[in-house]
Scaffold this motif. Structure first.
Motif, mmCIF file in Angstrom:
data_model
loop_
_atom_site.group_PDB
_atom_site.id
_atom_site.type_symbol
_atom_site.label_atom_id
_atom_site.label_comp_id
_atom_site.label_asym_id
_atom_site.label_seq_id
_atom_site.Cartn_x
_atom_site.Cartn_y
_atom_site.Cartn_z
ATOM 1 N N CYS A 183 0.826 -1.212 0.000
ATOM 2 C CA CYS A 183 0.000 0.000 0.000
ATOM 3 C C CYS A 183 0.856 1.257 0.000
ATOM 4 N N HIS A 184 1.908 1.280 0.827
ATOM 5 C CA HIS A 184 2.709 2.494 0.947
ATOM 6 C C HIS A 184 3.590 2.751 -0.270
ATOM 7 N N GLU A 185 3.793 1.723 -1.105
ATOM 8 C CA GLU A 185 4.596 1.889 -2.322
ATOM 9 C C GLU A 185 3.744 1.943 -3.571
ATOM 10 N N GLY A 186 2.454 1.599 -3.426
ATOM 11 C CA GLY A 186 1.560 1.603 -4.588
ATOM 12 C C GLY A 186 1.916 0.541 -5.609
ATOM 13 N N LYS A 187 2.347 -0.635 -5.156
ATOM 14 C CA LYS A 187 2.769 -1.701 -6.066
ATOM 15 C C LYS A 187 1.933 -2.959 -5.851
ATOM 16 N N ARG A 188 1.675 -3.679 -6.948
ATOM 17 C CA ARG A 188 0.900 -4.920 -6.903
ATOM 18 C C ARG A 188 1.530 -5.972 -7.818
ATOM 19 N N TYR A 189 1.517 -7.201 -7.360
ATOM 20 C CA TYR A 189 2.036 -8.311 -8.159
ATOM 21 C C TYR A 189 1.097 -9.501 -8.014
ATOM 22 N N ASN A 190 0.839 -10.184 -9.147
ATOM 23 C CA ASN A 190 0.201 -11.493 -9.027
ATOM 24 C C ASN A 190 1.307 -12.546 -8.938
ATOM 25 N N TYR A 191 0.927 -13.798 -8.741
ATOM 26 C CA TYR A 191 1.955 -14.821 -8.518
ATOM 27 C C TYR A 191 2.857 -15.017 -9.735
ATOM 28 N N LYS A 192 2.296 -14.882 -10.929
ATOM 29 C CA LYS A 192 3.120 -15.067 -12.119
ATOM 30 C C LYS A 192 4.127 -13.927 -12.268
ATOM 31 N N SER A 193 3.666 -12.682 -12.129
ATOM 32 C CA SER A 193 4.578 -11.540 -12.278
ATOM 33 C C SER A 193 5.601 -11.498 -11.142
ATOM 34 N N LEU A 194 5.181 -11.956 -9.957
ATOM 35 C CA LEU A 194 6.104 -11.979 -8.819
ATOM 36 C C LEU A 194 7.249 -12.943 -9.088
ATOM 37 N N LEU A 195 6.944 -14.126 -9.616
ATOM 38 C CA LEU A 195 7.994 -15.094 -9.946
ATOM 39 C C LEU A 195 8.961 -14.515 -10.974
ATOM 40 N N ASN A 196 8.433 -13.792 -11.969
ATOM 41 C CA ASN A 196 9.302 -13.192 -12.991
ATOM 42 C C ASN A 196 10.265 -12.186 -12.368
ATOM 43 N N GLU A 197 9.760 -11.329 -11.454
ATOM 44 C CA GLU A 197 10.605 -10.335 -10.801
ATOM 45 C C GLU A 197 11.644 -10.995 -9.892
ATOM 46 N N VAL A 198 11.227 -12.007 -9.166
ATOM 47 C CA VAL A 198 12.153 -12.731 -8.285
ATOM 48 C C VAL A 198 13.285 -13.352 -9.095
ATOM 49 N N ASP A 199 12.945 -13.954 -10.226
ATOM 50 C CA ASP A 199 13.978 -14.614 -11.033
ATOM 51 C C ASP A 199 14.929 -13.612 -11.681
ATOM 52 N N ARG A 200 14.425 -12.429 -12.046
ATOM 53 C CA ARG A 200 15.319 -11.382 -12.558
ATOM 54 C C ARG A 200 16.343 -10.996 -11.491
ATOM 55 N N LEU A 201 15.877 -10.845 -10.257
ATOM 56 C CA LEU A 201 16.787 -10.479 -9.168
ATOM 57 C C LEU A 201 17.751 -11.616 -8.863
ATOM 58 N N ALA A 202 17.246 -12.853 -8.867
ATOM 59 C CA ALA A 202 18.108 -14.019 -8.616
ATOM 60 C C ALA A 202 19.205 -14.112 -9.671
ATOM 61 N N ALA A 203 18.841 -13.847 -10.924
ATOM 62 C CA ALA A 203 19.842 -13.868 -11.998
ATOM 63 C C ALA A 203 20.881 -12.772 -11.776
ATOM 64 N N GLY A 204 20.430 -11.606 -11.285
ATOM 65 C CA GLY A 204 21.366 -10.523 -10.980
ATOM 66 C C GLY A 204 22.318 -10.900 -9.865
ATOM 67 N N PHE A 205 21.798 -11.566 -8.832
ATOM 68 C CA PHE A 205 22.664 -12.026 -7.741
ATOM 69 C C PHE A 205 23.741 -12.982 -8.266
ATOM 70 N N ARG A 206 23.348 -13.886 -9.130
ATOM 71 C CA ARG A 206 24.317 -14.845 -9.693
ATOM 72 C C ARG A 206 25.354 -14.124 -10.566
ATOM 73 N N LYS A 207 24.901 -13.096 -11.277
ATOM 74 C CA LYS A 207 25.806 -12.329 -12.132
ATOM 75 C C LYS A 207 26.861 -11.606 -11.296
ATOM 76 N N LEU A 208 26.501 -11.248 -10.066
ATOM 77 C CA LEU A 208 27.456 -10.591 -9.168
ATOM 78 C C LEU A 208 28.502 -11.554 -8.625
ATOM 79 N N GLY A 209 28.319 -12.842 -8.902
ATOM 80 C CA GLY A 209 29.281 -13.834 -8.421
ATOM 81 C C GLY A 209 28.826 -14.553 -7.164
#
Length: 594
Positions: free
Chosen positions: A70-96
């Motif tokens: 609510c305080h950020e004005g953001k919404r995710y369904n389960y499919k879009s949430l998984l996509n965002e999580v995996d983008r971040l996970a890929a970034g973590f792996r890219k950092l080594g």
């Protein structure tokens, strides 16, 4: 003749069997059954990791809202949430970052916190929840204790300037290349990620990490190699050594506790107002993991707890379930009595983190209009929940117990000699099963003190187990203070107070408080020729800036001339508590002579 002898022998054996059976019956009647239960659940345990649980939720509930901030004005369904999580996970792996590396998540409730914790799990990392109000020395301890390799934090929260705090303990960050910190004090720390549009020297922004590698196929394939028995999270918990212990929890712990919490709370299609901090075991397991299990929606009303924001979120987002500690419900009830706005249909209020009074449960039903109140009881070392209210439970059980033993958990109650006591008698609660932590990070001695070679975990709680599977807390064997759901250990505050130039000696304990359950009380002996008026809560709050989280500053300061001690020189804290209560009855909680 032979037949007659056989008849005599047969008759003798028959009488012997009857006698033995009778003796067994008499023994069962005369000897009470011991407090031991193993509650086998109807739904079997599963063997999957947290990332696979998220993937399963996205497949089953793809279009269902998973997260609303609510305080950020953001919404995710389960499919879009998984996509965002995996983008971040890929970034973590890219950092080594690689399997088993520790990722610190430091900050209040936000989408960034959720994505970081889940991204760590999908990347094979171990997330480490850090209290958002920790100061420099407390953060330093966390970074060193579990060898944190990367740290994620927001720019600011209330008065916290996260980058400045990091720079105060790790000045090398100012000269570091982005994402490549070299520090003698923190040899493991390599990367700091700040969730901000601004750029800070030596750090990466959260969005930059999200965009480092948009190919997430590797993350999907990686899930097969992440063993459910591996560590996925570290929770800092309280102790008596002056520093928190680091409880290591596995994917298997998280997934299964989440499933069975969700089953008891009937979370299918639920919209949950989450008032608790996500970094706690309550937030990360009872809220996040349980929601994944049944596809429910988590609603974050605000960064930190705000009763007005919670009530507004309940109305606007049509929340049917509330998550909170007893202290939060006290404030929620009081605020609702002032506002008196219609809240809609609330099916359940889930309370945990501290004992809840029967009167508060009644207030929650009457003032908030909650249909049912569910208690959850456990500890960080048992992945959040070991006793929980079943659906449709009686009012008597809800008011006077912490619920029924959780599915697939074994429990017993023992005396000081380690013998199991009869049902209904108090003793120390011990548990065994899938909920048990892997251990304390880097502390074999403390792990062995808590979990025996027989795998029984000693909770330190004084407990009564009933034969029907319900339990009651009757006290605590530890000195830990639980203030509004926050675990506080006295020695850390004692060390802080003893460093004050005007204080000669300090001892800290928890004292009863109507709203918070317990408050922090410090008994202090001042140095000679010190003005007693100079030691107050306000002066200690000022002294503690940058050294100690605000909730650890003692509410009560009691000045004494001497401390009661045993013949061996140990401080008798129970006598301090008695003196406090006596002074309270006389209306003077500022000074006491003991």
């Amino acid at each position: 003749m032979l037949n007659k002898k056989l008849q005599i022998v047969s008759s003798h054996l028959l009488r012997k069997r009857v006698t033995i059976k009778l003796l067994r019956c008499l023994s069962a009647v005369c000897s009470p059954r011991v407090s031991h239960l193993h509650h086998i659940g109807k739904e079997p345990l599963v063997y999957r990791n947290v990332g696979q649980q998220l993937e399963l939720a996205a497949a089953d509930y793809g279009s269902v809202e998973a997260l609303v901030s609510c305080h950020e004005g953001k919404r995710y369904n389960y499919k879009s949430l998984l996509n965002e999580v995996d983008r971040l996970a890929a970034g973590f792996r890219k950092l080594g970052l690689r399997n088993g590396d520790a990722l610190g998540v430091w900050g209040p409730n936000s989408v960034q916190w959720y994505l970081s914790m889940m991204g760590a799990a999908r990347a094979g990392l171990v997330s480490v929840g850090i209290n958002p109000v920790f100061q420099g020395p407390e953060l330093e301890y966390c970074l060193k204790k579990v060898n944190i390799k990367a740290l994620v934090a927001p720019e600011k929260f209330k008065r916290q300037d996260y980058y400045e705090i990091i720079k105060s303990i790790c000045p090398e960050i100012s000269d570091a290349k982005q994402g490549r910190i070299t520090s003698g004090k923190f040899p493991h720390l390599q990367t700091v990620i700040i969730d901000s549009k601004s750029r800070f020297k030596g750090t990466l922004t959260f969005d930059e990490v999200m965009d480092l590698d948009k190919d997430t196929v590797e993350i999907t394939e990686l899930q097969r190699s992440i063993c459910p028995d591996n560590a996925c999270n570290v929770q800092f918990t309280s102790g008596t050594t002056g520093h928190p212990k680091a409880a290591v929890l596995s994917h298997y712990n998280f997934v299964n506790n989440g499933i069975h919490v969700a089953n008891r709370n009937e979370l299918e299609h639920a919209r949950c107002c989450v008032q608790v901090p996500l970094f706690h075991a309550y937030g990360v397991v009872i809220s996040i993991m349980a929601a994944l299990a049944r596809g429910s929606t988590l609603v974050l009303p605000s960064q930190g707890f705000s009763p007005k924001d919670s009530l507004q979120a309940i109305v606007n987002e049509k929340c049917t379930v509330i998550h909170g500690t007893p202290t939060m419900y006290v404030d929620l009830v009081r605020t609702q009595l002032e506002l008196k706005a219609p809240l809609g249909e609330i099916n359940k209020a889930i309370t945990g983190g501290a004992p809840v009074s029967p009167q508060l449960i009644l207030d929650m039903k009457q003032v908030l209009g909650v249909k049912a109140v569910h208690s959850v009881f456990g500890m960080t070392e048992t992945t959040a929940v070991i006793f929980q209210t079943p659906p449709g439970d009686s009012e008597d059980n809800v008011l006077h117990t912490v619920g029924h033993l959780q599915d697939h958990v074994e429990a017993k109650v023992i005396d000081e000699q380690g013998h199991t006591v009869p049902f209904g008698q108090p003793g120390e609660l011990c548990v065994r099963g899938y909920v048990t932590m892997l251990g304390y990070f880097g502390d074999v001695e403390k792990t062995n003190e808590t979990i025996g070679p027989d795998k029984w975990l000693r909770t330190g709680d004084r407990f009564v187990l009933q034969e029907n599977g319900y339990g009651r807390i009757v006290g605590r064997l530890k000195e830990m203070i639980i203030r509004g759901g926050e675990n506080i250990f006295p020695k850390e505050i004692e060390d802080f107070l003893n460093a004050h130039p005007d204080i000669l000696e300090a001892h800290v304990l928890g004292v009863p408080d109507e709203r918070l359950g317990e408050e922090v009380c410090a008994f202090v002996r001042l140095r000679p020729n010190v003005d007693p008026k100079g030691i107050t809560r306000d002066t200690l709050r000022e002294y503690g800036k940058g050294k100690l989280a605000h909730f650890k500053i003692p509410r009560y300061i009691v000045q004494v001339e001497a401390f009661p001690k045993t013949t061996s020189g140990k401080i008798q804290k129970f006598k301090l508590l008695e003196a406090f209560q006596k002074e309270g009855e006389q209306g003077d909680l500022k000074t006491a002579i003991i």
